[in-house]
Design a protein around this motif. Structure first.
Motif, PDB file in Angstrom:
ATOM      1  N   VAL A   1       0.841  -1.205   0.000  1.00 27.57           N
ATOM      2  CA  VAL A   1       0.000   0.000   0.000  1.00 27.57           C
ATOM      3  C   VAL A   1       0.872   1.250   0.000  1.00 27.57           C
ATOM      4  CG1 VAL A   1      -1.622   1.333   1.408  1.00 27.57           C
ATOM      5  CG2 VAL A   1      -2.025  -1.108   1.014  1.00 27.57           C
ATOM      6  N   LEU A   2       1.912   1.269   0.834  1.00 29.83           N
ATOM      7  CA  LEU A   2       2.819   2.422   0.868  1.00 29.83           C
ATOM      8  C   LEU A   2       3.481   2.621  -0.494  1.00 29.83           C
ATOM      9  CD1 LEU A   2       5.035   2.627   4.058  1.00 29.83           C
ATOM     10  CD2 LEU A   2       3.139   4.079   3.372  1.00 29.83           C
ATOM     11  N   PHE A   3       3.877   1.510  -1.086  1.00 34.41           N
ATOM     12  CA  PHE A   3       4.565   1.565  -2.376  1.00 34.41           C
ATOM     13  C   PHE A   3       3.658   2.146  -3.457  1.00 34.41           C
ATOM     14  CE2 PHE A   3       5.591  -0.546  -6.442  1.00 34.41           C
ATOM     15  CZ  PHE A   3       6.910  -0.146  -6.597  1.00 34.41           C
ATOM     16  N   ALA A   4       2.403   1.781  -3.415  1.00 32.38           N
ATOM     17  CA  ALA A   4       1.485   2.196  -4.485  1.00 32.38           C
ATOM     18  C   ALA A   4       0.926   3.595  -4.265  1.00 32.38           C
ATOM     19  CB  ALA A   4       0.335   1.198  -4.591  1.00 32.38           C
ATOM     20  N   ALA A   5       1.003   4.089  -3.002  1.00 34.42           N
ATOM     21  CA  ALA A   5       0.325   5.344  -2.679  1.00 34.42           C
ATOM     22  C   ALA A   5       0.951   6.523  -3.405  1.00 34.42           C
ATOM     23  CB  ALA A   5       0.374   5.587  -1.178  1.00 34.42           C
ATOM     24  N   ALA A   6       0.095   7.443  -3.815  1.00 38.91           N
ATOM     25  CA  ALA A   6       0.586   8.632  -4.506  1.00 38.91           C
ATOM     26  C   ALA A   6       1.011   9.706  -3.516  1.00 38.91           C
ATOM     27  CB  ALA A   6      -0.498   9.170  -5.436  1.00 38.91           C
ATOM     28  N   GLU A   7       0.640   9.568  -2.248  1.00 34.55           N
ATOM     29  CA  GLU A   7       1.032  10.573  -1.268  1.00 34.55           C
ATOM     30  C   GLU A   7       1.200   9.923   0.095  1.00 34.55           C
ATOM     31  OE1 GLU A   7      -3.531  12.176  -0.858  1.00 34.55           O
ATOM     32  OE2 GLU A   7      -2.109  13.058  -2.279  1.00 34.55           O
ATOM     33  N   PRO A   8       1.828  10.633   1.028  1.00 36.12           N
ATOM     34  CA  PRO A   8       2.029  10.051   2.367  1.00 36.12           C
ATOM     35  C   PRO A   8       0.692   9.658   3.006  1.00 36.12           C
ATOM     36  CG  PRO A   8       3.370  12.032   2.107  1.00 36.12           C
ATOM     37  CD  PRO A   8       2.464  11.958   0.909  1.00 36.12           C
ATOM     38  N   LEU A   9       0.699   8.551   3.730  1.00 37.35           N
ATOM     39  CA  LEU A   9      -0.539   8.005   4.298  1.00 37.35           C
ATOM     40  C   LEU A   9      -0.452   7.938   5.820  1.00 37.35           C
ATOM     41  CD1 LEU A   9      -1.167   4.882   2.024  1.00 37.35           C
ATOM     42  CD2 LEU A   9      -2.254   7.127   1.854  1.00 37.35           C
ATOM     43  N   THR A  10      -1.568   8.172   6.488  1.00 40.42           N
ATOM     44  CA  THR A  10      -1.624   7.943   7.927  1.00 40.42           C
ATOM     45  C   THR A  10      -1.810   6.450   8.159  1.00 40.42           C
ATOM     46  OG1 THR A  10      -4.010   8.147   7.979  1.00 40.42           O
ATOM     47  CG2 THR A  10      -2.749  10.172   8.310  1.00 40.42           C
ATOM     48  N   ALA A  11      -1.493   6.016   9.389  1.00 43.93           N
ATOM     49  CA  ALA A  11      -1.686   4.602   9.715  1.00 43.93           C
ATOM     50  C   ALA A  11      -3.147   4.208   9.527  1.00 43.93           C
ATOM     51  CB  ALA A  11      -1.227   4.332  11.156  1.00 43.93           C
ATOM     52  N   ASP A  12      -4.053   5.111   9.848  1.00 43.67           N
ATOM     53  CA  ASP A  12      -5.478   4.801   9.700  1.00 43.67           C
ATOM     54  C   ASP A  12      -5.846   4.591   8.233  1.00 43.67           C
ATOM     55  OD1 ASP A  12      -5.817   4.917  12.371  1.00 43.67           O
ATOM     56  OD2 ASP A  12      -6.711   6.924  12.406  1.00 43.67           O
ATOM     57  N   ALA A  13      -5.307   5.437   7.374  1.00 45.90           N
ATOM     58  CA  ALA A  13      -5.609   5.290   5.945  1.00 45.90           C
ATOM     59  C   ALA A  13      -5.063   3.954   5.433  1.00 45.90           C
ATOM     60  CB  ALA A  13      -5.008   6.456   5.155  1.00 45.90           C
ATOM     61  N   ILE A  14      -3.906   3.567   5.944  1.00 43.51           N
ATOM     62  CA  ILE A  14      -3.349   2.279   5.538  1.00 43.51           C
ATOM     63  C   ILE A  14      -4.242   1.148   6.049  1.00 43.51           C
ATOM     64  CG2 ILE A  14      -1.380   0.716   5.795  1.00 43.51           C
ATOM     65  CD1 ILE A  14       0.358   3.301   6.097  1.00 43.51           C
ATOM     66  N   ALA A  15      -4.679   1.286   7.298  1.00 45.41           N
ATOM     67  CA  ALA A  15      -5.532   0.246   7.892  1.00 45.41           C
ATOM     68  C   ALA A  15      -6.820   0.072   7.087  1.00 45.41           C
ATOM     69  CB  ALA A  15      -5.854   0.598   9.345  1.00 45.41           C
ATOM     70  N   ALA A  16      -7.313   1.170   6.512  1.00 47.99           N
ATOM     71  CA  ALA A  16      -8.542   1.080   5.725  1.00 47.99           C
ATOM     72  C   ALA A  16      -8.344   0.167   4.519  1.00 47.99           C
ATOM     73  CB  ALA A  16      -8.978   2.472   5.270  1.00 47.99           C
ATOM     74  N   HIS A  17      -7.099   0.041   4.074  1.00 53.38           N
ATOM     75  CA  HIS A  17      -6.830  -0.829   2.924  1.00 53.38           C
ATOM     76  C   HIS A  17      -6.441  -2.241   3.333  1.00 53.38           C
ATOM     77  CE1 HIS A  17      -7.097   1.854  -0.565  1.00 53.38           C
ATOM     78  NE2 HIS A  17      -6.807   2.794   0.303  1.00 53.38           N
ATOM     79  N   VAL A  18      -5.679  -2.352   4.401  1.00 53.76           N
ATOM     80  CA  VAL A  18      -5.137  -3.679   4.717  1.00 53.76           C
ATOM     81  C   VAL A  18      -5.983  -4.428   5.739  1.00 53.76           C
ATOM     82  CG1 VAL A  18      -2.818  -2.896   4.171  1.00 53.76           C
ATOM     83  CG2 VAL A  18      -3.583  -2.890   6.555  1.00 53.76           C
ATOM     84  N   GLY A  19      -6.956  -3.729   6.334  1.00 57.40           N
ATOM     85  CA  GLY A  19      -7.813  -4.426   7.287  1.00 57.40           C
ATOM     86  C   GLY A  19      -7.198  -4.483   8.669  1.00 57.40           C
ATOM     87  N   ALA A  20      -7.701  -5.417   9.465  1.00 57.86           N
ATOM     88  CA  ALA A  20      -7.313  -5.474  10.874  1.00 57.86           C
ATOM     89  C   ALA A  20      -5.834  -5.793  11.033  1.00 57.86           C
ATOM     90  CB  ALA A  20      -8.157  -6.522  11.587  1.00 57.86           C
ATOM     91  N   GLY A  21      -5.279  -5.387  12.154  1.00 56.99           N
ATOM     92  CA  GLY A  21      -3.876  -5.692  12.432  1.00 56.99           C
ATOM     93  C   GLY A  21      -3.160  -4.477  12.970  1.00 56.99           C
ATOM     94  N   ASP A  22      -1.984  -4.691  13.522  1.00 53.35           N
ATOM     95  CA  ASP A  22      -1.223  -3.588  14.104  1.00 53.35           C
ATOM     96  C   ASP A  22      -0.397  -2.916  13.016  1.00 53.35           C
ATOM     97  OD1 ASP A  22       0.311  -1.847  15.522  1.00 53.35           O
ATOM     98  OD2 ASP A  22       0.829  -3.269  17.110  1.00 53.35           O
ATOM     99  N   VAL A  23      -1.028  -1.958  12.354  1.00 54.20           N
ATOM    100  CA  VAL A  23      -0.377  -1.291  11.230  1.00 54.20           C
ATOM    101  C   VAL A  23       0.875  -0.544  11.690  1.00 54.20           C
ATOM    102  CG1 VAL A  23      -0.643   0.552   9.533  1.00 54.20           C
ATOM    103  CG2 VAL A  23      -2.453  -1.148   9.829  1.00 54.20           C
ATOM    104  N   ARG A  24       0.787   0.072  12.887  1.00 50.90           N
ATOM    105  CA  ARG A  24       1.937   0.845  13.370  1.00 50.90           C
ATOM    106  C   ARG A  24       3.160  -0.048  13.573  1.00 50.90           C
ATOM    107  NH1 ARG A  24      -0.752   5.859  14.615  1.00 50.90           N
ATOM    108  NH2 ARG A  24      -2.884   5.152  14.421  1.00 50.90           N
TER     109      ARG A  24
END
Lengths: 244, 191, 191
Positions: C14-37
């Protein structure tokens, strides 16, 4: 350098900028600069600019006047309660120069950082992330059938079927009223002329009898009286009929 | 990750920042002397099993999201939305009269329906096109779907309350009580 | 590299594909449950010393090339537009003092801000209006953006170069508050 300064007052971002450059040329910590020396240098620059007949903008002259005042205040013997206190005015100038210098340095350090697009690079053509918004449509079963009821009620051809009821025709009412009116010498309510004990026929009889009464009044055979709208309607035989 | 050597790091950065797949020669033009091909092979190994992969397409190399994770880049978000009055009415008409053409729906509703209304019902998965009617203009007809029955907890369309049921429930209030119980099932077809 | 677990792989993709910096929450919205941090920390470690790094800027994360490789990548690229001296100073004043009004910026610089200066900073996405100050005239204030932190490689405003020293030296306070209180604060020079 001085000549260049004089020729390029516009190249300085205002008097404070020039003062800071002059202060730095003293090559000491800004906290130890000689304000008097600074004032001399500034006034010299302005004088040269005017000698060269350059246009000198008002804010440069305001600063020059203020500095000239500061210089004389600093040189004159101190009065105990001078207002404003020249030492404080000098301190104030020094503080302002310190702050401008601090921000100028900070800006330079900021610009020297590893900057995106100059020192570090993101992917040139990232796929990007997409959020597909999907509406979760909501409607309840009750709303569905209620809607159908509403449409049906709204758009079905509405057919009004009048039940086959007994009525008293206008002709019957005329005949009946004509027959009984001769006895009505005193005012009597119209209801007194309706057939008795026939509730089903009553409304129709009242309507027809009313119309019949109007017709007989037009012919001059009965008289009608009503105190006000919707008050009881009275009728009696017309005087001419009575004598007949 | 094992720390890579300078050449591998350089190739990695160049590939990462590139706008398009690069040949080994194009990479070498950036990173200078060295065995770029060996570095590319090493990188491909380093990234094996990660969320990003280094892949070769013909003579060109690039980095891409691991193929099995592409689904993460797209995310569906469901937002509850109430169906409009026109939507509910259209859905009801289709349910009671299917298969039914748009003109017939409008005849029953007594109001035109916008194109968006049918689209919404199809997007919701409740309505589907149900073939063309063999009539002038061959109009497209619409019918409900199994998802429609499932959503409303119906075993079949026969479970929809009939006109008499609606009337008994007071849902047909303004209609004169002497109205003969015919017509609706037919008049849409006649329209 | 050590093979990462599924969550780390997903966050990486997700980080690799993102066009801009992402918050952990925005990442979580894509990857689902888990300790994103935790996954982000693990990724930052994995990439340490490589040609690409995983960095945190404020609350947002992104991937970028390693800073020491700039010389390989800079060629054939246009340098970002150079800011004028007024632009650099104004940006520094906003960053170190935010939220700060236009009059306060002018008080530090000793000159009026020309019309284009703030526009350029806002157009670059580094500065934004940050509400009005509850003071006479209700002046609009300005502050920096997450894009500012990202662009200058700052994890947060606390990482602004020398900010602690400047604060300790009182150089971020207005001149008036640094003067002994004698009641002659309102000199012509501040006008």
């Amino acid at each position: 350098m001085d000549e260049a300064l004089a020729l390029e007052l516009d190249g300085w971002e205002g008097p404070l900028d020039l003062l800071l450059s002059l202060a730095r040329s003293q090559k000491v910590d800004l906290r130890r600069i000689s304000i008097l020396q600074l004032v001399e240098q500034y006034l010299a620059v302005i004088d040269r600019a005017r000698a060269l007949k350059l246009e000198v903008a008002a804010d440069w002259l305001v600063m020059a006047a203020w500095l000239a005042f500061l210089k004389s205040a600093l040189l004159l013997p101190r009065e105990p309660h001078a207002e404003p206190d020249p030492e404080q005015m000098a301190l104030r100038l020094q503080l302002r120069l310190e702050r401008l210098a601090a921000m100028r340095d900070a800006g330079a350090r900021l610009m020297a950082r590893d900057r995106i697009g100059r020192d570090v690079f993101p992917r040139a053509d990232p796929e990007g992330l997409h959020t597909v918004r999907k509406a979760l449509w909501q409607v309840s079963y009750f709303e569905l059938i209620e809607a159908y009821g509403r449409i049906t009620a709204r758009t079905r051809p509405v057919l009004h079927v009048v039940a086959d009821r007994r009525v008293m025709t206008l002709e019957d009412a005329m005949a009946r009223l004509s027959a009984v009116i001769g006895r009505a010498v005193a005012w009597s309510q119209i209801e007194a002329f309706l057939p008795k004990a026939d509730e089903e026929l009553r409304r129709s009889a009242l309507a027809s009898t009313f119309l019949a009464a109007l017709e007989l009044a037009r012919q001059g055979r009965v008289e009608l009286r009503q105190e006000e709208a919707f008050a009881p309607l009275y009728l009696r035989v017309a005087p001419a009929e009575r004598s007949a | 990750m094992t720390p890579p050597d300078d050449l591998v790091r350089a190739v990695e950065a160049v590939l990462f920042a590139a706008a398009e797949p690069l040949t080994a020669d194009a990479i070498a033009a950036h990173v200078g002397a060295g065995d770029v091909r060996a570095a590319l092979s090493r990188l491909a190994q380093d990234y094996a099993g990660r969320g990003v992969s280094v892949v070769r397409r013909g003579e060109r190399w690039h980095m891409q999201t691991a193929a099995d994770l592409a689904h993460l880049l797209r995310r569906d978000r469901e937002e509850p939305r109430r169906l409009s009055r026109a939507g509910v009415e259209t859905l009801a008409i289709i349910a009671y009269h299917e298969p039914v053409s748009r003109a017939e729906i409008e005849a029953v509703r007594g109001v035109q329906i916008s194109k968006g209304t049918l689209d919404v019902l199809m997007e919701a998965g409740w309505v589907r096109p149900a073939g063309r009617r063999e009539a002038p203009g061959r109009p497209l007809t619409y019918a409900t779907t199994p998802a429609f029955l499932a959503h409303f907890g119906l075993a079949s369309r026969r479970d929809l309350p009939g006109i008499d049921d609606l009337r008994a429930a007071g849902l047909l209030d303004p209609v004169d009580s002497a109205l003969p119980d015919t017509g609706v099932e037919k008049d849409s077809e006649d329209a």
